[in-house]
Structure formats: C-alpha cells, structure tokens
Design a protein around this motif. Structure first.
Motif, PDB file in Angstrom:
ATOM      1  N   VAL A 244      47.047  40.514  34.493  1.00 28.42           N
ATOM      2  CA  VAL A 244      46.461  41.851  34.415  1.00 28.42           C
ATOM      3  C   VAL A 244      46.205  42.400  35.817  1.00 28.42           C
ATOM      4  N   THR A 245      45.822  41.533  36.742  1.00 29.65           N
ATOM      5  CA  THR A 245      45.613  41.966  38.134  1.00 29.65           C
ATOM      6  C   THR A 245      46.902  42.510  38.735  1.00 29.65           C
ATOM      7  N   ILE A 246      47.994  41.801  38.525  1.00 35.57           N
ATOM      8  CA  ILE A 246      49.286  42.237  39.055  1.00 35.57           C
ATOM      9  C   ILE A 246      49.710  43.557  38.429  1.00 35.57           C
ATOM     10  N   LEU A 247      49.546  43.674  37.119  1.00 35.71           N
ATOM     11  CA  LEU A 247      49.929  44.909  36.442  1.00 35.71           C
ATOM     12  C   LEU A 247      49.063  46.077  36.907  1.00 35.71           C
ATOM     13  N   GLY A 248      47.780  45.807  37.167  1.00 37.47           N
ATOM     14  CA  GLY A 248      46.909  46.860  37.664  1.00 37.47           C
ATOM     15  C   GLY A 248      47.339  47.370  39.031  1.00 37.47           C
ATOM     16  N   LEU A 249      47.774  46.445  39.895  1.00 32.22           N
ATOM     17  CA  LEU A 249      48.251  46.858  41.223  1.00 32.22           C
ATOM     18  C   LEU A 249      49.567  47.621  41.132  1.00 32.22           C
ATOM     19  N   GLU A 250      50.393  47.273  40.132  1.00 26.07           N
ATOM     20  CA  GLU A 250      51.671  47.958  39.965  1.00 26.07           C
ATOM     21  C   GLU A 250      51.507  49.322  39.312  1.00 26.07           C
TER      22      GLU A 250
END
Length: 322
Positions: A244-250
């Motif tokens: 979820v952290t990665i998707l939030g940054l993307e």
C-alpha cells in the motif's frame, strides 16, 4: 479522525506552499525567459519592445515578488495564462488531465490486480517452477525500457499485423467517444502495464513469503483452516501493508503522466504537457501542473495511511496499539 485529517491538511498545504516556492525559483533561474523566445521567433522586436514585454509580464521583478504576485492571484482563483497555448491555464490543463487519467488509471488498476494474483501465486511455492517463471517475467518487465517496448508493440501490432493504430488520440474527425478511442488506447495501456506490473509483483511476493512464515499462519492451519483461507484471508492482508505504501507513492503519477509512453504513442497527456511547458518557459502551466501532481501524491499518502488502518487492526490514525 477529524484531528488527524486536519493535521494532514495543514501539512499538505505547507508542502504545496514550499513546492510552489521551489518550482517557481527553479523556473525563474532557468536561462532565458518567454520574452527571449518571442525575440527569437520575431527578429523585428526591438530592445525597447523586449523591455516593455518584460515589464508587462512582470519578468523585470525579483523572483520572490513574482512568486508573491502569482500566489495572490492563485488564491483568488486566477491561475494565469498559458504563453504557449494562448489560453487560460485551466483550459489547457483539464483536457490533458482527462487524457492522462483515461490512460493511467486503467493501467494502475490492471497492474495492481495482476501483481496481486501473480505475487501470491509465486509466494505459495517459493523457488518452484511457477515462482521462477513469474520472476523471469517480472525482471523482464522491470528491465525493458518503455520506449523500446513501445517500438516493439508498434512494429508488431501496427506495422506487422495492422490490428491497432500506431498512435494518436482517436480517428480523424471522430466523435471523441470512449469506443472510438479504445483502439488507440490499447498499445500505450499494454506498454504501461508491462513495465509496471513486475515491480508491484515483487513487492507482493516478498510480503507474502514473509507472512507465510509467521506463527499465526501455522496456528491457523493447525486449527483446520484451509490453505486457500490462510493465504487469502490472513497472510495477504498483512502482506499488503508495505505494498500500500508503494501504491500510495505511485498515486501521484496518475496526474503527472508518463512522458516516454505518451510521446511514443502521440498521446496528449500531462507528461508531454509538463515537458513542453518547462522547455518553452510556460511558467504558469508548468507550475500548476507540478503542484497538482504534488497534491495528488499527498492524497495518495493519506489514502495509504487510511489503508493501514483497514488492513492492520493494531494501527490507528496517529498511534499504534500494542
């Protein structure tokens, strides 16, 4: 909850304010200005004309004063005028934003969904045949340059097979409907999915392998829970927290566009717009577009924080339960 949201809103406004200062200063320090480009395009302009134009556009003022004037106008709803397109900034920005969302939102959703399935499948049998095959595809997707993949897709499906158009936004004289644009959307969408899904899959796989080794998984299986239930109902929920952290940054890339893919397929999106506005010293368009991308990235981080609460009951907004 309200206190947390208010705190994040204040922080976000502070980030946007700082970002506006940085972007405005960097663009102001770039060599040349819009008047120099006007002079290059029209040799008949005299030095007196150039001085008058700089005063008219406020380019003779210090950078901090120009930023203060822009901020005051923006707070009143005036985002300025585009020099390159000779239209107000919202009229330039909104159609490009719609084009980018039409391309990047489906690519984001398809990539995340495919990564979820592939990552879980690879993690269930680490170092097995399925894991090796999925890993090979992931590394290929990560390693292939997007411009090269775009060229190969054009050569295969447009030049070779003739199934899909090589680029553009729609048929000439078309009605601009989604059905008319769909064939033109296929190749850039496929290119974005291929280059994105590999990285997401690796994160899902790593998170799942870590969670499947935890004691609570063995306990659930010892109590009679099926393998399917253990994987999809227990382990996956915890494995998604770092994803979820990665998707939030993307999330911010959904409005900042994909410059290479948009250029290769002549897709008129935000990435090409930001590039053209920076290179053409179109300060107003570049500044608003970059601030919009920053705001969406901040919104993605906020959604990621809310997602943590939904995925992990130990997490609350602002504190951690022990």
């Amino acid at each position: 909850m309200l206190r947390f949201l208010a705190s994040r809103l204040i922080q976000g406004l502070g980030v946007l304010l700082a970002m506006s200062v940085v972007v405005h200063a960097l663009m102001g320090l770039m060599p040349g200005d819009p008047v120099d480009l006007m002079i290059a395009a029209n040799p008949e302009l005299t030095p007196a004309d150039a001085t008058r134009l700089r005063a008219l556009h406020g380019l003779d003022q210090p950078i901090w004063e120009r930023w203060a004037n822009w901020l005051a106008a923006a707070l009143s709803g005036d985002l300025g005028y585009s020099r390159l397109f000779a239209r107000p900034v919202p009229e330039v920005l909104l159609p490009r934003l719609a084009n980018t969302l039409l391309l990047l939102v489906p690519a984001f959703v398809i990539s995340a969904a495919a990564a979820l399935v592939l990552g879980v499948r690879a993690a269930m049998r680490p170092n097995g045949p399925a894991d090796a095959g999925i890993g090979l595809l992931c590394f290929a997707g990560i390693s292939i340059p997007s411009f090269w993949l775009a060229l190969m897709l054009i050569m295969l499906f447009s030049v070779g097979l003739g199934w899909l158009p090589a680029g553009g936004m729609g048929p000439p004289g078309g009605d601009g409907s989604f059905a008319a644009r769909l064939p033109y959307l296929a190749l850039p969408l496929a290119c974005l999915v291929v280059v994105s899904v590999g990285g997401y899959t690796r994160y899902v796989r790593a998170g799942m392998i870590e969670q499947l080794r935890q004691d609570y998984v063995r306990t659930a299986q010892a109590k009679g829970a099926s393998r399917r239930r253990t994987v999809w109902r227990h382990a996956l929920r915890n494995a998604l927290v770092p994803v979820v952290t990665i998707l939030g940054l993307e999330f911010g890339s959904l409005v900042s566009g994909a410059l290479v893919v948009e250029t290769m397929f002549a897709w008129q999106g935000m990435g090409k717009l930001i590039y053209d506005s920076v290179m053409g010293n179109d300060y107003n368009v570049a500044l608003v577009a970059l601030l919009l991308a920053t705001a969406v990235t901040l919104a993605g981080n906020l959604l990621a924080d809310i997602g943590y609460v939904a995925l992990d009951p130990r997490v609350t907004l602002g504190t951690v339960r022990t």
